[in-house]
Design a protein around this motif. Structure first.
Motif, mmCIF file in Angstrom:
data_model
loop_
_atom_site.group_PDB
_atom_site.id
_atom_site.type_symbol
_atom_site.label_atom_id
_atom_site.label_comp_id
_atom_site.label_asym_id
_atom_site.label_seq_id
_atom_site.Cartn_x
_atom_site.Cartn_y
_atom_site.Cartn_z
ATOM 1 N N TYR A 452 0.845 -1.189 0.000
ATOM 2 C CA TYR A 452 0.000 0.000 0.000
ATOM 3 C C TYR A 452 0.880 1.239 0.000
ATOM 4 O O TYR A 452 2.048 1.197 0.368
ATOM 5 C CB TYR A 452 -0.948 0.015 1.196
ATOM 6 N N GLY A 453 0.286 2.339 -0.436
ATOM 7 C CA GLY A 453 1.059 3.557 -0.630
ATOM 8 C C GLY A 453 1.715 3.534 -1.999
ATOM 9 O O GLY A 453 1.808 2.488 -2.649
ATOM 10 N N SER A 454 2.157 4.698 -2.451
ATOM 11 C CA SER A 454 2.742 4.808 -3.785
ATOM 12 C C SER A 454 4.079 5.515 -3.736
ATOM 13 O O SER A 454 4.328 6.363 -2.883
ATOM 14 C CB SER A 454 1.809 5.586 -4.724
ATOM 15 N N GLU A 455 4.927 5.146 -4.677
ATOM 16 C CA GLU A 455 6.166 5.853 -4.950
ATOM 17 C C GLU A 455 6.069 6.401 -6.366
ATOM 18 O O GLU A 455 5.167 6.039 -7.122
ATOM 19 C CB GLU A 455 7.360 4.914 -4.803
ATOM 20 N N ASP A 456 7.003 7.300 -6.722
ATOM 21 C CA ASP A 456 7.004 7.953 -8.028
ATOM 22 C C ASP A 456 5.799 8.899 -8.139
ATOM 23 O O ASP A 456 4.856 8.843 -7.352
ATOM 24 C CB ASP A 456 6.997 6.949 -9.175
ATOM 25 N N GLY A 457 5.870 9.769 -9.133
ATOM 26 C CA GLY A 457 4.783 10.694 -9.362
ATOM 27 C C GLY A 457 4.561 11.640 -8.194
ATOM 28 O O GLY A 457 5.294 11.660 -7.204
ATOM 29 N N ARG A 458 3.529 12.441 -8.324
ATOM 30 C CA ARG A 458 3.149 13.346 -7.237
ATOM 31 C C ARG A 458 2.869 12.559 -5.960
ATOM 32 O O ARG A 458 3.161 13.016 -4.842
ATOM 33 C CB ARG A 458 1.903 14.136 -7.654
ATOM 34 N N GLU A 459 2.310 11.357 -6.146
ATOM 35 C CA GLU A 459 1.952 10.539 -4.997
ATOM 36 C C GLU A 459 3.167 10.171 -4.148
ATOM 37 O O GLU A 459 3.065 10.004 -2.928
ATOM 38 C CB GLU A 459 1.241 9.259 -5.465
ATOM 39 N N GLY A 460 4.345 10.039 -4.781
ATOM 40 C CA GLY A 460 5.539 9.692 -4.037
ATOM 41 C C GLY A 460 5.984 10.784 -3.082
ATOM 42 O O GLY A 460 6.625 10.510 -2.059
ATOM 43 N N VAL A 461 5.660 12.034 -3.403
ATOM 44 C CA VAL A 461 5.953 13.149 -2.506
ATOM 45 C C VAL A 461 4.863 13.266 -1.442
ATOM 46 O O VAL A 461 5.142 13.381 -0.240
ATOM 47 C CB VAL A 461 6.088 14.465 -3.282
ATOM 48 N N MET A 462 3.616 13.210 -1.872
ATOM 49 C CA MET A 462 2.516 13.382 -0.926
ATOM 50 C C MET A 462 2.473 12.252 0.102
ATOM 51 O O MET A 462 1.961 12.448 1.214
ATOM 52 C CB MET A 462 1.185 13.458 -1.680
ATOM 53 N N ALA A 463 3.028 11.092 -0.221
ATOM 54 C CA ALA A 463 3.088 9.989 0.742
ATOM 55 C C ALA A 463 4.012 10.310 1.906
ATOM 56 O O ALA A 463 4.001 9.617 2.926
ATOM 57 C CB ALA A 463 3.549 8.707 0.049
ATOM 58 N N CYS A 464 4.831 11.355 1.758
ATOM 59 C CA CYS A 464 5.752 11.771 2.821
ATOM 60 C C CYS A 464 5.289 13.061 3.493
ATOM 61 O O CYS A 464 6.078 13.753 4.144
ATOM 62 C CB CYS A 464 7.149 11.953 2.250
ATOM 63 N N MET A 465 4.012 13.392 3.328
ATOM 64 C CA MET A 465 3.466 14.615 3.902
ATOM 65 C C MET A 465 2.198 14.297 4.675
ATOM 66 O O MET A 465 1.540 13.262 4.453
ATOM 67 C CB MET A 465 3.182 15.642 2.817
ATOM 68 N N VAL A 466 1.843 15.183 5.585
ATOM 69 C CA VAL A 466 0.608 15.037 6.349
ATOM 70 C C VAL A 466 -0.201 16.328 6.214
ATOM 71 O O VAL A 466 0.364 17.421 6.187
ATOM 72 C CB VAL A 466 0.887 14.743 7.834
ATOM 73 N N PRO A 467 -1.528 16.219 6.117
ATOM 74 C CA PRO A 467 -2.364 17.402 5.982
ATOM 75 C C PRO A 467 -2.638 18.052 7.343
ATOM 76 O O PRO A 467 -2.708 17.380 8.368
ATOM 77 C CB PRO A 467 -3.651 16.858 5.368
ATOM 78 N N LYS A 468 -2.802 19.330 7.323
ATOM 79 C CA LYS A 468 -3.198 20.095 8.516
ATOM 80 C C LYS A 468 -4.265 21.097 8.112
ATOM 81 O O LYS A 468 -4.094 21.852 7.155
ATOM 82 C CB LYS A 468 -2.003 20.836 9.118
ATOM 83 N N ALA A 469 -5.381 21.077 8.816
ATOM 84 C CA ALA A 469 -6.471 22.017 8.555
ATOM 85 C C ALA A 469 -6.416 23.143 9.579
ATOM 86 O O ALA A 469 -6.402 22.898 10.791
ATOM 87 C CB ALA A 469 -7.818 21.298 8.630
ATOM 88 N N ILE A 470 -6.376 24.395 9.100
ATOM 89 C CA ILE A 470 -6.333 25.568 9.970
ATOM 90 C C ILE A 470 -7.666 26.297 9.847
ATOM 91 O O ILE A 470 -8.036 26.789 8.765
ATOM 92 C CB ILE A 470 -5.184 26.510 9.593
ATOM 93 N N HIS A 471 -8.426 26.320 10.933
ATOM 94 C CA HIS A 471 -9.752 26.958 10.959
ATOM 95 C C HIS A 471 -9.639 28.330 11.589
ATOM 96 O O HIS A 471 -9.159 28.466 12.719
ATOM 97 C CB HIS A 471 -10.730 26.105 11.755
ATOM 98 N N GLU A 472 -10.070 29.349 10.871
ATOM 99 C CA GLU A 472 -10.025 30.724 11.380
ATOM 100 C C GLU A 472 -11.432 31.306 11.427
ATOM 101 O O GLU A 472 -12.185 31.212 10.454
ATOM 102 C CB GLU A 472 -9.146 31.600 10.494
ATOM 103 N N GLY A 473 -11.768 31.896 12.596
ATOM 104 C CA GLY A 473 -13.105 32.474 12.761
ATOM 105 C C GLY A 473 -13.102 33.962 12.509
ATOM 106 O O GLY A 473 -12.055 34.597 12.400
#
Length: 473
Positions: A452-473
């Motif tokens: 599971y998971g991918s290497e190569d392509g854009r996916e190979g970079v995004m597999a080494c990143m984590v998302p963060k959601a910033i909520h502003e009121g």
């Protein structure tokens, strides 16, 4: 080759009482050098450096990271002949393939350099006065473990995307084929990647993996190798909930339909089958041939297999080099013998060549029972299985029967069937009327027991990143 050292925190380390192991030339079976094993203290030092390196490298601007990776790719291109020769000496594949593998690493790194500038977030629509922004951040230090069959490419897939994402890396190439991976890491350091962010270690695989994955410093593990070892590493990663990418074994089916160009299919797939002596995770293995064209395909396959030139990879006329180790020969003997005991027809090959090195004949089996081990376990060698099939439904059912799903191949001129195969064949990659399943800008990975998971392509970079959601009121 010269004896292979460690590269930790930008420093080359060897000797000083460290254990070593012989590196063999598979064309002769003789030792051609030694690889240095890291001590526990070395691994601790590498972990400390990776923590420092992550802070420094993630703070390097995207333009600068891209420039450094581009420079490293240029150095790899300059050194491709030397690195390729090391691959052939240690792994056995023909020199042309080895140099090509090295160039592919440079191409992949060039693509990843561009991806440094394409790590995009997004802003979500909200009422006036508020907003939600999604950002992507590097996951942290990455530990990579690479298999011996592609000594350079497997290593680059472990570290290229991670470095583009802003992660620091510790990679352990195979101790059987150490030189190419070390050379790639050295090129990265020479180009300006901090020594703390790109490190290379060797040692007893289980000891190194347990030590690195037991540390909270490592936040992701990425591995290419067997399903059994992948499951073991996944369990180790799960203990600390580390992110994992697993590129594991396969047993690629090839669906050959009566409406296909049989000669083109044969010319392409026979060469593909015996590439790297069949020691390729995406190697075509089970040829499922529609009954009306089975005899033509079978006879053409055997004719082409007989024409494959086997020899030392350093010989420019060699099409297939030796297997990488004696255990590969033993595996072939066991699988072929078992298939024959279950009624398989041995059409060509089936034997070791000579008594020096690890050479094996290109081998073709037909009418192989599902009860045979080779129909259920990845052979990872120069043996092809040809079986006649009644039609599309039976072919898809057989293609999906096993728990593996890395690559699959199909040959047909029917556009509607192509769409059905794309939807129904269970594989991470499907090649239709071509032998290629990888490209630097396309994801490379499998499903089911193939990982599971991918290497190569854009996916190979995004597999080494984590998302963060910033909520502003």
């Amino acid at each position: 080759m010269t004896d292979t050292h460690l590269l930790i925190a930008g420093e080359t380390l060897s000797g000083d009482g460290r254990d070593t192991a012989d590196v063999l030339d598979p064309a002769t079976g003789e030792a051609i050098g030694q690889v240095t094993h890291a001590t526990t203290g070395d691994l601790d030092r590498a972990l400390e450096a990776a923590a420092r390196g992550f802070k420094a490298w993630r703070g390097t601007g995207a333009d600068q990271r891209a420039a450094i990776l581009t420079k490293a790719a240029a150095l790899i291109r300059e050194r491709a002949n030397e690195i390729g020769a090391a691959i052939t000496r240690e792994q056995g594949k023909p020199i042309k393939e080895a140099v090509g593998e090295t160039i592919y690493c440079a191409m992949l790194l060039e693509f990843y350099a561009g991806e440094c500038k394409r790590i995009y977030g997004r802003t979500l629509v909200r009422p006036a006065g508020s907003r939600v922004e999604v950002q992507y951040h590097p996951v942290g230090p990455v530990a990579g473990f690479a298999a011996w069959n592609f000594p350079a490419l497997n290593v680059m897939r472990k570290i290229g995307g991670a470095l583009a994402a802003g992660c620091s890396t510790i990679v352990k190439p195979s101790e059987e084929t150490p030189s190419a991976g070390l050379a790639l890491v050295q090129a990265l350091v020479d180009a300006g990647v901090p020594g703390d962010a790109a490190q290379c270690v060797f040692g007893v695989p289980d000891e190194v993996s347990r030590h690195l994955l037991g540390s909270p410093v490592i936040r992701k593990v990425t591995f290419t190798g067997s399903t059994a070892v992948g499951k073991h590493l996944a369990r180790l990663a799960a203990d600390d909930l580390k992110i994992a990418t697993m590129e594991l074994g396969g047993h690629a089916p090839v669906l050959v339909f009566a409406d296909s160009d049989i000669d083109k299919a044969l010319d392409t797939m026979v060469a593909n089958k015996y590439r790297n002596a069949g020691q390729v995770c995406v190697s075509p293995t089970r040829f499922l041939v529609e009954e009306p064209v089975f005899e033509k395909f079978r006879d053409g396959f055997v004719e082409r297999a007989k024409a494959v030139t086997v020899g030392n990879g350093m010989d420019k006329d060699t099409a297939m080099g030796p297997m990488a180790s004696a255990r590969g020969l033993e595996r072939m003997e066991s699988l072929i013998g078992d298939a024959k005991s279950h009624g398989a027809n041995l059409l060509f090959g089936g034997e070791r060549i000579g008594n020096q090195g690890f050479f094996h004949q290109p081998t073709v089996l037909s009418e192989v029972s599902q009860e045979a081990e080779i129909m259920n376990e990845e052979p990872f060698g120069p043996v092809a299985i040809l079986n006649p099939m009644a039609g599309e439904d039976a072919m898809i059912e057989e293609a999906n029967r096993l728990p593996y799903g890395l690559a699959a191949y199909a040959w047909t001129s029917d556009p509607a069937r192509r769409r059905r195969l794309a939807a129904e064949v269970e594989a991470g990659m499907l090649a239709i009327d071509t032998g290629g399943v990888s490209a630097v800008d396309a994801p490379f990975g499998g499903v089911k027991w193939s990982g599971y998971g991918s290497e190569d392509g854009r996916e190979g970079v995004m597999a080494c990143m984590v998302p963060k959601a910033i909520h502003e009121g």
